[in-house]
Structures are given as structure tokens and as C-alpha cells.
Design an enzyme around this catalytic site. Structure first.
Site, PDB file in Angstrom:
ATOM      1  N   GLU A  40       0.756  -1.128   0.047  1.00  0.00           N
ATOM      2  CA  GLU A  40       0.034   0.027  -0.133  1.00  0.00           C
ATOM      3  C   GLU A  40       0.828   1.345   0.002  1.00  0.00           C
ATOM      4  O   GLU A  40       1.393   1.536   1.037  1.00  0.00           O
ATOM      5  CB  GLU A  40      -0.832  -0.216   1.424  1.00  0.00           C
ATOM      6  CG  GLU A  40      -1.745   1.246   1.448  1.00  0.00           C
ATOM      7  CD  GLU A  40      -2.468   1.286   2.703  1.00  0.00           C
ATOM      8  OE1 GLU A  40      -2.848   0.390   3.288  1.00  0.00           O
ATOM      9  OE2 GLU A  40      -2.953   2.478   3.016  1.00  0.00           O
ATOM     10  N   ARG A  44       0.697  10.103   1.097  1.00  0.00           N
ATOM     11  CA  ARG A  44       0.940  11.199   2.212  1.00  0.00           C
ATOM     12  C   ARG A  44       2.170  11.914   1.875  1.00  0.00           C
ATOM     13  O   ARG A  44       2.385  12.984   2.539  1.00  0.00           O
ATOM     14  CB  ARG A  44       1.423  10.325   3.568  1.00  0.00           C
ATOM     15  CG  ARG A  44       0.249   9.690   3.955  1.00  0.00           C
ATOM     16  CD  ARG A  44       0.330   8.882   5.213  1.00  0.00           C
ATOM     17  NE  ARG A  44      -0.554   8.150   5.584  1.00  0.00           N
ATOM     18  CZ  ARG A  44      -0.696   7.283   6.598  1.00  0.00           C
ATOM     19  NH1 ARG A  44       0.198   7.281   7.424  1.00  0.00           N
ATOM     20  NH2 ARG A  44      -1.780   6.244   6.734  1.00  0.00           N
ATOM     21  N   LYS A 128     -11.583  -1.751   5.921  1.00  0.00           N
ATOM     22  CA  LYS A 128     -10.198  -1.314   6.638  1.00  0.00           C
ATOM     23  C   LYS A 128     -10.862  -1.115   8.052  1.00  0.00           C
ATOM     24  O   LYS A 128     -11.709  -0.146   8.143  1.00  0.00           O
ATOM     25  CB  LYS A 128      -9.375  -0.238   5.943  1.00  0.00           C
ATOM     26  CG  LYS A 128      -8.490   0.339   6.876  1.00  0.00           C
ATOM     27  CD  LYS A 128      -7.402   1.393   6.003  1.00  0.00           C
ATOM     28  CE  LYS A 128      -6.753   2.380   6.912  1.00  0.00           C
ATOM     29  NZ  LYS A 128      -5.182   2.458   6.679  1.00  0.00           N
TER      30      LYS A 128
HETATM   31  C1  3PG Z   1      -2.544   3.592   8.233  1.00  0.00           C
HETATM   32  O1  3PG Z   1      -2.767   4.513   7.420  1.00  0.00           O
HETATM   33  O2  3PG Z   1      -2.793   2.627   8.068  1.00  0.00           O
HETATM   34  C2  3PG Z   1      -1.836   3.842   9.598  1.00  0.00           C
HETATM   35  O3  3PG Z   1      -1.464   5.047   9.674  1.00  0.00           O
HETATM   36  C3  3PG Z   1      -0.716   2.736   9.705  1.00  0.00           C
HETATM   37  O4  3PG Z   1      -0.461   3.063  11.178  1.00  0.00           O
HETATM   38  P1  3PG Z   1       0.970   2.636  11.754  1.00  0.00           P
HETATM   39  O5  3PG Z   1       2.078   3.354  11.463  1.00  0.00           O
HETATM   40  O6  3PG Z   1       0.477   2.934  13.455  1.00  0.00           O
HETATM   41  O7  3PG Z   1       1.252   1.260  11.341  1.00  0.00           O
END
Ligand code: 3PG
Length: 202
Positions: A40, A44, A128
Site C-alpha cells: 500500500e 502522504r 479497513k
Molecule cells: C494507516 O494509515 O494504515 C496507518 O497510519 C498505519 O498505522 P501505523 O503507522 O501505526 O502502522
């Protein structure tokens, strides 16, 4: 589609942030070498779309999707670059409409029973669960499994090497996601061996 992919990919999905475009391909190669193929790539940073294109071209074993889709425009742009699946931290009417028109694997983000029902009504049975740990984690997913036994979740947010097994053990969880598979330090040090080692161990 997820079922089909999971026959040949580990049920884990790195949530990837590309700060430097040059890291995209070697990072994807390291993950794939460790058996992690569902990638994925988030929007960002400004490199997200280009990274999707580059990984698609250079690493055919990878199944590349787009993450942090927060508008229908994001989804349209990523599909143009060849994203094979898409993930959103939430959903809007617009995104759901766009995803339905596309017809591909789209994971809308949910957190509450009402949201599960809203996206299920729109036809999305694969969702999700975000932010997983902050929202009750394994216990919350177990609770959602009662009324929504037909919905499958990919929890992300606050999951790491010590906890991902607990999520995968739930029967309503088909995969788990997170940034622990591509640590920022390893990415900036271009330590592809470290990323491959994490992927193998996962
Ligand atoms: C996402 O968008 O799925 C999360 O920000 C991932 O979260 P993590 O950085 O705590 O794994």
C-alpha cells in the site's frame, strides 16, 4: 480479489510512505524478496503516485495499491498510474461512488458499527478498520464479528511485530497493515536487507 491475492501473498500490508522517490523500487524489491507482495503506497507525500508507477513497472511480483485515498480525485489519479487496489482511512459518498464505478478492490475505512453498515450497504464487504489499536483493537474486532459476521476487516494503525498475530488469528480479519514493515530509519538509511529481514520474519 483479496482471496485470490492472499493465495500467493502474505496477509500483511505495509503502509508505505515514500519520502524519497529513489527508495521506492529497492524497497519494493526487498519486501517482495521476503514474501510481502501486497504493497500500500500512500499519498502522504508528493511521491506516492510516481512511486506506484515505478514499482508497477520494475517489480512485477508486487501487487501495488494506493493508500490514504481521501477524495475521489485521489482514487482516479492512482488508477491512472496503475494502482491495483485502493485503501482509505474513511469514506465519503463521493469516494464510494467512484470506487463502485471502478469496481476494483477498494477498502473503505470504518471504526463504528454504523460505519460498517453504511459501507456494507454500499456493497463493500471488505473494509479497513482504522485506527485499530486506538479504537479497541482485537476486542473491538471480535465484537464487530457478532453482528457483522459477513464483513472482513484489514485492521491498521498501531499494529506492530508483537501484535499482528493476534489480529490475524481473528476469523473476520483477512490481512493486517502498518508501517512497521518499512521503518522510517531503514528507509532513510536505505537498509534494504533490514526490510527484507522484517518481511521474511513476518
Ligand atoms: C494507516 O494509515 O494504515 C496507518 O497510519 C498505519 O498505522 P501505523 O503507522 O501505526 O502502522
Amino acid at each position: 480479489m483479496w482471496d485470490l491475492w492472499l493465495e500467493r501473498a502474505k496477509p500483511v500490508m505495509p503502509v508505505i510512505v515514500i519520502d524519497d522517490l529513489e527508495t521506492a523500487v529497492p524497497m519494493a524489491q526487498a519486501l517482495v524478496a521476503g514474501g510481502v507482495r501486497l504493497l500500500e503506497v500512500t499519498l502522504r507525500t508528493a511521491h506516492g503516485l510516481e512511486a506506484i508507477k515505478e514499482i508497477k513497472n520494475a517489480v512485477p511480483e508486487a501487487i501495488v495499491g494506493v493508500g490514504t485515498v481521501t477524495s475521489s480525485k485521489d482514487l482516479e489519479n492512482a488508477l491512472k498510474e496503475g494502482a491495483e487496489f485502493a485503501v482509505s482511512p474513511g469514506f465519503t459518498r463521493d469516494i464510494l461512488a467512484c470506487a463502485r464505478e471502478w469496481g476494483g478492490p477498494f477498502l473503505p475505512g470504518v471504526l463504528t458499527p454504523t460505519e460498517v453498515m453504511q459501507v456494507r450497504d454500499a456493497g463493500f464487504m471488505w473494509q479497513k478498520f482504522f485506527p485499530a489499536a486506538a479504537a479497541g483493537g482485537v476486542d473491538m474486532l471480535k465484537s464487530l464479528g457478532g453482528p457483522f459476521a459477513d464483513v472482513r476487516f484489514c485492521p491498521t494503525g498501531g499494529i506492530g511485530p508483537e501484535t499482528y498475530h493476534d489480529y490475524l488469528a481473528l476469523k473476520n480479519v483477512f490481512a493486517v497493515g502498518g508501517s512497521w514493515l518499512t521503518p522510517k530509519e531503514a528507509m532513510s538509511a536505505r537498509n534494504w536487507q533490514a526490510i527484507k529481514t522484517i518481511a521474511i520474519a513476518t
